[in-house]
Motif scaffolding. Structure first.
Motif, PDB file in Angstrom:
ATOM      1  N   ARG A 189      13.608 -42.333 -30.829  1.00  0.00           N
ATOM      2  CA  ARG A 189      14.623 -42.761 -29.872  1.00  0.00           C
ATOM      3  C   ARG A 189      14.305 -42.192 -28.483  1.00  0.00           C
ATOM      4  N   LYS A 190      15.065 -42.660 -27.506  1.00  0.00           N
ATOM      5  CA  LYS A 190      14.944 -42.171 -26.133  1.00  0.00           C
ATOM      6  C   LYS A 190      15.601 -40.792 -25.985  1.00  0.00           C
TER       7      LYS A 190
ATOM      8  N   TRP B 113      10.386 -41.210 -24.573  1.00  0.00           N
ATOM      9  CA  TRP B 113      10.580 -41.369 -26.016  1.00  0.00           C
ATOM     10  C   TRP B 113      10.392 -40.029 -26.705  1.00  0.00           C
TER      11      TRP B 113
ATOM     12  N   MET C  37      25.779 -43.162 -28.216  1.00  0.00           N
ATOM     13  CA  MET C  37      24.438 -43.562 -27.791  1.00  0.00           C
ATOM     14  C   MET C  37      24.005 -42.802 -26.547  1.00  0.00           C
TER      15      MET C  37
ATOM     16  N   CYS D 126      20.230 -47.268 -21.370  1.00  0.00           N
ATOM     17  CA  CYS D 126      20.351 -46.768 -22.737  1.00  0.00           C
ATOM     18  C   CYS D 126      19.880 -47.874 -23.682  1.00  0.00           C
ATOM     19  N   THR D 127      18.737 -47.668 -24.313  1.00  0.00           N
ATOM     20  CA  THR D 127      18.099 -48.720 -25.103  1.00  0.00           C
ATOM     21  C   THR D 127      17.867 -48.241 -26.524  1.00  0.00           C
ATOM     22  N   THR D 128      17.669 -49.197 -27.420  1.00  0.00           N
ATOM     23  CA  THR D 128      17.262 -48.924 -28.796  1.00  0.00           C
ATOM     24  C   THR D 128      16.073 -49.798 -29.123  1.00  0.00           C
TER      25      THR D 128
ATOM     26  N   GLN E 175      20.903 -39.861 -26.155  1.00  0.00           N
ATOM     27  CA  GLN E 175      19.742 -40.091 -25.309  1.00  0.00           C
ATOM     28  C   GLN E 175      19.736 -39.238 -24.042  1.00  0.00           C
TER      29      GLN E 175
ATOM     30  N   HIS F 118      24.435 -54.195 -25.114  1.00  0.00           N
ATOM     31  CA  HIS F 118      24.587 -53.855 -26.529  1.00  0.00           C
ATOM     32  C   HIS F 118      25.712 -54.610 -27.214  1.00  0.00           C
TER      33      HIS F 118
ATOM     34  N   SER G 151      14.234 -46.009 -36.981  1.00  0.00           N
ATOM     35  CA  SER G 151      14.813 -46.377 -35.690  1.00  0.00           C
ATOM     36  C   SER G 151      16.325 -46.257 -35.758  1.00  0.00           C
ATOM     37  N   GLU G 152      16.992 -46.576 -34.650  1.00  0.00           N
ATOM     38  CA  GLU G 152      18.449 -46.425 -34.583  1.00  0.00           C
ATOM     39  C   GLU G 152      19.181 -47.354 -35.541  1.00  0.00           C
ATOM     40  N   ASP G 153      18.561 -48.504 -35.885  1.00  0.00           N
ATOM     41  CA  ASP G 153      19.226 -49.450 -36.771  1.00  0.00           C
ATOM     42  C   ASP G 153      19.020 -49.128 -38.244  1.00  0.00           C
TER      43      ASP G 153
END
Length: 527
Positions: free
Chosen positions: A181-182, A144, A439, A522-524, A443, A428, A109-111
């Motif tokens: 990710r998106k 996604w 980000m 814009c999400t994670t 996306q 965020h 994931s992004e993290d």
């Protein structure tokens, strides 16, 4: 003595609750196929009768039993159900007898957190994304994507939905990885093709008089018998050297060519730069300094056989973001053609088939619902639509002004409205301006993509970051006071809101002072 017999395997559902009429006092027992069948004496049999009960059970098992109705038919998942089952995801992972080859895939994931997934060899990128969406309780909005990321080369691309994940992994190095990710822009060119293909870059647009309709523009790209062509200047990096040359380039179904004599299209003046069949187009994410690029809008054509050899990459650089997007989108269309359009249509067909799973089924239509007022001793129907709307707004404001600790001020540190925005996917926290740009770029850079963050210059303010026409803009949200109460506003107090959630909801429906409405948060997600 009455004995309640549990069947070994339920005919309709492996999780079967047995509540037979012969055993009214027996509570529901969930029975799984793994343990052997057993009996249950509702009156509490003595140990000396256990042997006899086992003999009776064996007799019942060998005899023909009537079909036991399933008390929970809604738990039986059809083949198109999003429930995790062998039918929904292609096959049962824990069933080695099905003869399917299983492979280990690690998705990040992004993290930076990763999850190991065991998948069949023929699972597509779309199926894996659907699996991760369901397992992580994400909103399934068909945006996604699975990203092929090469940190050593500084490249990444979104896998097409029909690509086999195991095949793509076979061409990756140990340092490469998949990201989840998106990507809102994956099929945006089907909705707004004119934004992706400027007329001066499309050859058949220049050869015809007037404006090409969007439907005809896409048909020319999807129709294998037509010969569309993308043309324009690109900076091309010389192989195994750091120098760049500005060349006039043509992208056709047969490959990417450049002209050795100005803008000439004659075959004797064209030389092949890259083949489309055994290559993929990637975005360069390391910045212009690593390759000494003339602009920030780099992209790369990477042959599938290349792993870590930078000298084998065909590095390209466009003048601006729109032209880079045009080249990369045309590359995908020329390479996959009608497959991309089928990938774009599948989620819409799936949404129609699974509508009864994605939304609750109402017993009455929306038109039969009415507004009610229960403020008096008895309830009454609100017939006046103006009064009904006013009551709804008043109830919404009352709910928003509630806070957990009883503080009357909406922006008090202990109030609900002062911190509830931190639970939203579009907020965020204290990220920098550069991080917000990164980000949104990752996306999709589509119109209406947005996020909110804490202001770095003003500790009491927030910033709305919004993408419009592939440009990222920032709007500061400042607190303002009126009649002793604090509000939030991004237009100098002309429009005031009690919290950020109310502000976002307003600009989703109204453009106001913004260049466009808020559309894509814009999400994670953390795997």
């Amino acid at each position: 003595m009455r004995v309640c017999i549990l069947p070994a395997v339920c005919r309709l559902n492996p999780l079967h609750c047995c509540t037979t009429a012969s055993c009214p006092a027996t509570p529901p027992i969930i029975h799984t196929p793994s343990p052997p069948p057993h009996t249950r004496d509702c009156t509490g049999p003595s140990p000396c009768t256990s042997s006899r009960l086992q003999e009776e059970e064996q007799q019942y098992r060998t005899s023909s039993l009537p079909a036991i109705p399933n008390p929970f038919p809604e738990l039986c998942s059809p083949a198109s159900s999003p429930t995790l089952s062998s039918e929904a995801w292609g096959r049962r992972i824990n069933s080695p007898q099905d003869g399917q080859q299983l492979c280990i895939i690690k998705v990040f994931s992004e993290d930076g957190m990763g999850k190991v997934v065991e998948i069949p060899a023929d699972m597509t990128a779309r199926d894996l994304c659907q699996f991760l969406v369901y397992k992580n309780h994400c909103v399934d909005d068909n945006s996604w994507a699975l990203v092929e990321h090469h940190p050593a080369l500084g490249l990444e691309r979104c896998l097409e939905d029909h690509e086999l994940v195991v095949q793509v992994q076979a061409s990756m190095t140990s340092e490469s990885k998949f990201l989840f990710r998106k990507n809102y822009a994956k099929y945006e060119f089907f909705k707004n093709p004119l934004n992706f293909f400027p007329e001066q870059m499309v050859a058949f647009c220049q050869e015809t008089s007037g404006t090409i309709p969007p439907s005809q523009l896409l048909q020319n790209f999807l129709n294998s018998s037509s010969c569309p062509e993308i043309q324009g200047y690109l900076y091309v990096k010389e192989m195994a050297r750091k120098s760049w040359k500005k060349l006039y380039v043509f992208l056709r179904r047969s490959g990417l060519y450049f002209s050795t004599k100005g803008t000439s299209k004659e075959p004797r003046h064209l030389q092949l730069l890259a083949d489309l069949e055994d290559s993929n187009v990637f975005t360069v994410i390391t910045g212009r300094k690593l390759h000494n690029a003339p602009t920030d809008f780099e992209f790369c054509i990477k042959p599938n056989k290349v792993r870590n050899e930078v000298k084998e990459l065909r590095m390209l650089c466009a003048e601006d973001e729109q032209s880079r997007t045009c080249w990369m989108t045309a590359f995908r269309l020329f390479k996959y053609g009608i497959l991309l359009y089928q990938n774009y249509k599948i989620p819409q067909q799936r949404k129609t088939l699974l509508s009864h799973f994605s939304a609750p089924v109402r017993s009455v239509s929306e038109n039969s619902l009415v507004a009610m007022d229960f403020s008096g001793r008895i309830g009454r129907v609100i017939d006046n639509p103006v009064e009904a709307q006013s009551a709804a707004m008043e109830e919404g404001h009352a709910w928003r002004r509630m806070n957990i600790l009883g503080s009357p001020s909406p922006l008090h540190p202990s109030s609900l409205s002062g911190v509830i925005h931190r639970t939203q996917l579009w907020f965020h926290g204290r990220i920098s301006r550069e991080e917000s740009h990164k980000m949104i770029h990752q996306q999709g850079r589509v119109d209406g993509m947005f996020l909110l963050r804490d202001s770095q210059s003003n500790p009491k303010a927030f910033v709305l970051t919004l993408c419009h026409h592939q440009k990222i803009k920032h709007f500061q949200i400042l607190p303002c006071e009126e009649d002793g109460q604090m509000f939030l506003s991004l237009d100098d107090g002309a429009t005031k809101f009690t919290d950020l959630i109310q502000l976002v909801e307003f600009y989703v429906l109204n453009r106001g002072v913004l260049p466009c409405k808020l559309k894509h948060p814009c999400t994670t997600v953390a795997l």
